[in-house]
Write a protein that holds these residues in place. Structure first.
Motif, PDB file in Angstrom:
ATOM      1  N   ALA A  46      33.101  34.602  37.395  1.00  0.00           N
ATOM      2  CA  ALA A  46      32.906  35.993  37.535  1.00  0.00           C
ATOM      3  C   ALA A  46      33.833  36.472  38.471  1.00  0.00           C
ATOM      4  CB  ALA A  46      31.488  36.342  37.741  1.00  0.00           C
ATOM      5  N   PHE A  50      36.902  39.235  37.827  1.00  0.00           N
ATOM      6  CA  PHE A  50      37.000  40.711  38.616  1.00  0.00           C
ATOM      7  C   PHE A  50      38.057  40.588  39.446  1.00  0.00           C
ATOM      8  CE2 PHE A  50      32.318  41.141  37.782  1.00  0.00           C
ATOM      9  CZ  PHE A  50      32.363  42.307  37.357  1.00  0.00           C
ATOM     10  N   THR A  54      40.912  43.368  38.329  1.00  0.00           N
ATOM     11  CA  THR A  54      41.637  44.326  39.465  1.00  0.00           C
ATOM     12  C   THR A  54      43.055  44.298  39.641  1.00  0.00           C
ATOM     13  OG1 THR A  54      39.253  44.009  40.735  1.00  0.00           O
ATOM     14  CG2 THR A  54      41.297  45.068  41.749  1.00  0.00           C
ATOM     15  N   LEU A  66      38.642  48.892  34.610  1.00  0.00           N
ATOM     16  CA  LEU A  66      37.928  48.028  35.513  1.00  0.00           C
ATOM     17  C   LEU A  66      36.582  48.904  35.794  1.00  0.00           C
ATOM     18  CD1 LEU A  66      38.025  45.981  37.562  1.00  0.00           C
ATOM     19  CD2 LEU A  66      39.012  47.333  39.203  1.00  0.00           C
ATOM     20  N   ALA A  70      33.108  46.778  35.082  1.00  0.00           N
ATOM     21  CA  ALA A  70      32.109  46.503  36.386  1.00  0.00           C
ATOM     22  C   ALA A  70      30.638  47.158  35.999  1.00  0.00           C
ATOM     23  CB  ALA A  70      32.814  47.018  37.527  1.00  0.00           C
ATOM     24  N   ALA A  73      29.113  44.969  33.259  1.00  0.00           N
ATOM     25  CA  ALA A  73      28.545  43.750  33.654  1.00  0.00           C
ATOM     26  C   ALA A  73      27.513  43.763  34.664  1.00  0.00           C
ATOM     27  CB  ALA A  73      29.695  43.029  34.586  1.00  0.00           C
ATOM     28  N   SER A 102      30.000  37.221  33.815  1.00  0.00           N
ATOM     29  CA  SER A 102      31.582  37.114  33.650  1.00  0.00           C
ATOM     30  C   SER A 102      31.999  37.491  32.235  1.00  0.00           C
ATOM     31  CB  SER A 102      31.970  35.587  34.069  1.00  0.00           C
ATOM     32  OG  SER A 102      31.258  34.689  33.091  1.00  0.00           O
ATOM     33  N   ALA A 105      32.013  41.340  31.989  1.00  0.00           N
ATOM     34  CA  ALA A 105      32.976  41.750  32.894  1.00  0.00           C
ATOM     35  C   ALA A 105      34.170  41.720  31.907  1.00  0.00           C
ATOM     36  CB  ALA A 105      33.016  41.229  34.119  1.00  0.00           C
ATOM     37  N   TRP A 109      36.147  44.957  29.758  1.00  0.00           N
ATOM     38  CA  TRP A 109      37.354  45.595  29.852  1.00  0.00           C
ATOM     39  C   TRP A 109      37.831  46.309  28.777  1.00  0.00           C
ATOM     40  CZ3 TRP A 109      42.211  45.463  28.121  1.00  0.00           C
ATOM     41  CH2 TRP A 109      43.420  46.125  28.764  1.00  0.00           C
TER      42      TRP A 109
END
Length: 163
Positions: A46, A50, A54, A66, A70, A73, A102, A105, A109
């Motif tokens: 994770a 992230f 980022t 992003l 977030a 997730a 994870s 996340a 995207w």
């Protein structure tokens, strides 16, 4: 790994996918063998996803992606943690919730649909395998199924569909 390479639109997203896959492979084997998903690997997966997403947001100015990843997730992980706490041993394990962090996340995207698709495919795969195992008499009702391998497989299938 090839599906990660084909699905990634940028180098940081590619690296995020490869990082996640590098953590997910040992998680599959560990969960299949001992029904545990170690925090070291789930949290490392994770954190890497992230961090690299980022970097992508900074480089490409895609902060909306992003933010979407977030929120996706966080929402999915909250649901999984809640199920684990409310249902106890009858529900999802907290390791599964940390893995989902994870998975959703990374796939978040691309959007909520991709993340939901991965989770859905994970549950579908586990359900089908469970039915086959029950029908063949290899397990009894109430047996626990390691969900990690199915969530990883669901994520890889969704990445392949987006490639």
């Amino acid at each position: 790994m090839a599906v990660v390479v084909l699905a990634a639109p940028s180098i940081p997203v590619l690296l995020a996918g490869l990082w996640w896959a590098g953590c997910a492979v040992p998680l599959v084997f560990i969960d299949a063998q001992v029904h545990r998903l170690p925090d070291v690997l789930t949290m490392l997966a994770a954190a890497g996803v992230f961090a690299l997403l980022t970097v992508d947001a900074v480089v490409t100015d895609r902060w909306d992606r992003l933010f979407g990843a977030a929120v996706c997730a966080a929402a999915t992980t909250t649901v999984f943690v809640s199920m684990g706490l409310v249902l106890g041993s009858r529900g999802m394990g907290l390791g599964d919730a940390k893995l989902i962090l994870s998975v959703t996340a990374l796939l978040g995207w691309w959007g909520w649909g991709a993340a939901f698709g991965a989770v859905f495919l994970g549950f579908l795969g586990a359900g089908l395998v469970g039915v086959v195992l029950l029908a063949s008499g290899r397990v009894r009702r109430g047996a626990h199924v390691a969900m990690g391998p199915f969530f990883v497989a669901g994520a890889l299938v969704m990445l392949a569909l987006m490639a």
